[in-house]
Design a protein around this motif. Structure first.
Motif, PDB file in Angstrom:
ATOM      1  N   GLY A 149      -6.854 -33.104  -7.400  1.00 40.55           N
ATOM      2  CA  GLY A 149      -7.277 -34.038  -8.441  1.00 40.55           C
ATOM      3  C   GLY A 149      -8.456 -33.541  -9.247  1.00 40.55           C
ATOM      4  O   GLY A 149      -8.793 -32.362  -9.244  1.00 40.55           O
ATOM      5  N   ASP A 150      -9.065 -34.468  -9.949  1.00 45.33           N
ATOM      6  CA  ASP A 150     -10.241 -34.147 -10.747  1.00 45.33           C
ATOM      7  C   ASP A 150     -11.459 -34.039  -9.845  1.00 45.33           C
ATOM      8  O   ASP A 150     -11.669 -34.871  -8.960  1.00 45.33           O
ATOM      9  CB  ASP A 150     -10.491 -35.220 -11.810  1.00 45.33           C
ATOM     10  N   ARG A 151     -12.253 -33.007 -10.091  1.00 41.64           N
ATOM     11  CA  ARG A 151     -13.462 -32.763  -9.315  1.00 41.64           C
ATOM     12  C   ARG A 151     -14.617 -32.509 -10.280  1.00 41.64           C
ATOM     13  O   ARG A 151     -14.418 -32.093 -11.422  1.00 41.64           O
ATOM     14  CB  ARG A 151     -13.310 -31.534  -8.404  1.00 41.64           C
ATOM     15  N   VAL A 152     -15.814 -32.733  -9.803  1.00 39.03           N
ATOM     16  CA  VAL A 152     -17.019 -32.377 -10.527  1.00 39.03           C
ATOM     17  C   VAL A 152     -17.952 -31.705  -9.524  1.00 39.03           C
ATOM     18  O   VAL A 152     -17.996 -32.100  -8.355  1.00 39.03           O
ATOM     19  CB  VAL A 152     -17.682 -33.603 -11.201  1.00 39.03           C
ATOM     20  N   GLY A 153     -18.636 -30.656  -9.947  1.00 37.63           N
ATOM     21  CA  GLY A 153     -19.498 -29.972  -9.000  1.00 37.63           C
ATOM     22  C   GLY A 153     -20.178 -28.761  -9.588  1.00 37.63           C
ATOM     23  O   GLY A 153     -20.296 -28.622 -10.809  1.00 37.63           O
ATOM     24  N   ILE A 154     -20.608 -27.883  -8.691  1.00 32.52           N
ATOM     25  CA  ILE A 154     -21.270 -26.648  -9.107  1.00 32.52           C
ATOM     26  C   ILE A 154     -20.693 -25.458  -8.356  1.00 32.52           C
ATOM     27  O   ILE A 154     -20.230 -25.580  -7.219  1.00 32.52           O
ATOM     28  CB  ILE A 154     -22.798 -26.694  -8.898  1.00 32.52           C
ATOM     29  N   VAL A 155     -20.744 -24.318  -9.028  1.00 31.19           N
ATOM     30  CA  VAL A 155     -20.455 -23.036  -8.404  1.00 31.19           C
ATOM     31  C   VAL A 155     -21.761 -22.257  -8.468  1.00 31.19           C
ATOM     32  O   VAL A 155     -22.280 -21.999  -9.566  1.00 31.19           O
ATOM     33  CB  VAL A 155     -19.343 -22.266  -9.148  1.00 31.19           C
ATOM     34  N   ALA A 156     -22.329 -21.940  -7.319  1.00 27.87           N
ATOM     35  CA  ALA A 156     -23.564 -21.159  -7.254  1.00 27.87           C
ATOM     36  C   ALA A 156     -23.185 -19.710  -6.939  1.00 27.87           C
ATOM     37  O   ALA A 156     -22.451 -19.454  -5.987  1.00 27.87           O
ATOM     38  CB  ALA A 156     -24.498 -21.706  -6.178  1.00 27.87           C
ATOM     39  N   VAL A 157     -23.667 -18.790  -7.762  1.00 27.41           N
ATOM     40  CA  VAL A 157     -23.294 -17.375  -7.640  1.00 27.41           C
ATOM     41  C   VAL A 157     -24.562 -16.533  -7.566  1.00 27.41           C
ATOM     42  O   VAL A 157     -25.412 -16.614  -8.458  1.00 27.41           O
ATOM     43  CB  VAL A 157     -22.471 -16.914  -8.869  1.00 27.41           C
ATOM     44  N   ILE A 158     -24.675 -15.734  -6.524  1.00 24.87           N
ATOM     45  CA  ILE A 158     -25.771 -14.772  -6.419  1.00 24.87           C
ATOM     46  C   ILE A 158     -25.164 -13.391  -6.603  1.00 24.87           C
ATOM     47  O   ILE A 158     -24.182 -13.047  -5.954  1.00 24.87           O
ATOM     48  CB  ILE A 158     -26.499 -14.864  -5.068  1.00 24.87           C
ATOM     49  N   TYR A 159     -25.761 -12.622  -7.517  1.00 26.81           N
ATOM     50  CA  TYR A 159     -25.220 -11.286  -7.774  1.00 26.81           C
ATOM     51  C   TYR A 159     -26.338 -10.309  -8.112  1.00 26.81           C
ATOM     52  O   TYR A 159     -27.455 -10.700  -8.451  1.00 26.81           O
ATOM     53  CB  TYR A 159     -24.182 -11.335  -8.898  1.00 26.81           C
ATOM     54  N   ASP A 160     -25.994  -9.028  -7.997  1.00 25.48           N
ATOM     55  CA  ASP A 160     -26.913  -7.944  -8.328  1.00 25.48           C
ATOM     56  C   ASP A 160     -26.663  -7.570  -9.781  1.00 25.48           C
ATOM     57  O   ASP A 160     -25.640  -6.972 -10.106  1.00 25.48           O
ATOM     58  CB  ASP A 160     -26.649  -6.754  -7.409  1.00 25.48           C
ATOM     59  N   HIS A 161     -27.583  -7.925 -10.676  1.00 23.35           N
ATOM     60  CA  HIS A 161     -27.337  -7.686 -12.097  1.00 23.35           C
ATOM     61  C   HIS A 161     -27.395  -6.211 -12.470  1.00 23.35           C
ATOM     62  O   HIS A 161     -26.991  -5.834 -13.563  1.00 23.35           O
ATOM     63  CB  HIS A 161     -28.269  -8.531 -12.982  1.00 23.35           C
ATOM     64  N   HIS A 162     -27.833  -5.353 -11.563  1.00 19.01           N
ATOM     65  CA  HIS A 162     -27.807  -3.909 -11.815  1.00 19.01           C
ATOM     66  C   HIS A 162     -26.440  -3.305 -11.515  1.00 19.01           C
ATOM     67  O   HIS A 162     -26.199  -2.151 -11.867  1.00 19.01           O
ATOM     68  CB  HIS A 162     -28.880  -3.207 -10.987  1.00 19.01           C
TER      69      HIS A 162
END
Length: 131
Positions: free
Chosen positions: A46-59
């Motif tokens: 169904g319909d959801r609301v939320g967040i996706v948290a992403v940690i990454y190495d920008h190099h």
């Protein structure tokens, strides 16, 4: 199974802090947790609301461009995002999502597969009017 030395050292430190006497038990518990998280994500509907948290190495070459391209592909499900510089190399991207659970899951899994991405966590709730 082979693991980078730094990851194994960090894992051993966590096991020690949590009182584990066996690395094997810790690995089993970590795998079970991974499976439960995957099953929860798979079973969203169904319909959801939320967040996706992403940690990454920008190099890491291409990771920022790849992350941007994926967000453009799913722009209809993204309401906002925030970029935070954590350290010299690490960034946190917080993506606010709303819409069909399958699309949010696809967005999250595409991000998880990117090289240079170190951690992804999806948190959602019902997207209906009555929360």
């Amino acid at each position: 199974m082979s693991l980078p030395k730094k990851l194994l050292t960090e894992f051993d430190d966590v096991l020690k802090d949590r009182g584990y006497n066996s690395r094997s038990k810790g690995i089993r518990d970590a795998l079970k947790d991974y499976i439960v998280r995957y099953q929860w994500m798979r079973d969203m509907e169904g319909d959801r609301v939320g967040i996706v948290a992403v940690i990454y190495d920008h190099h890491y070459t291409g990771v920022m461009e790849d992350l941007t391209n994926i967000q453009h592909q799913f722009r209809e499900y993204i309401n906002a995002n925030m970029h935070i510089h954590m350290t010299e190399n690490k960034c946190l991207e917080v993506i606010v999502v709303k819409g069909d659970a399958q699309q949010i899951r696809d967005l999250t899994e595409k991000i998880m597969r990117l090289k240079g991405v170190e951690h992804v966590k999806l948190t959602t709730t019902s997207g209906g009017e009555k929360l």
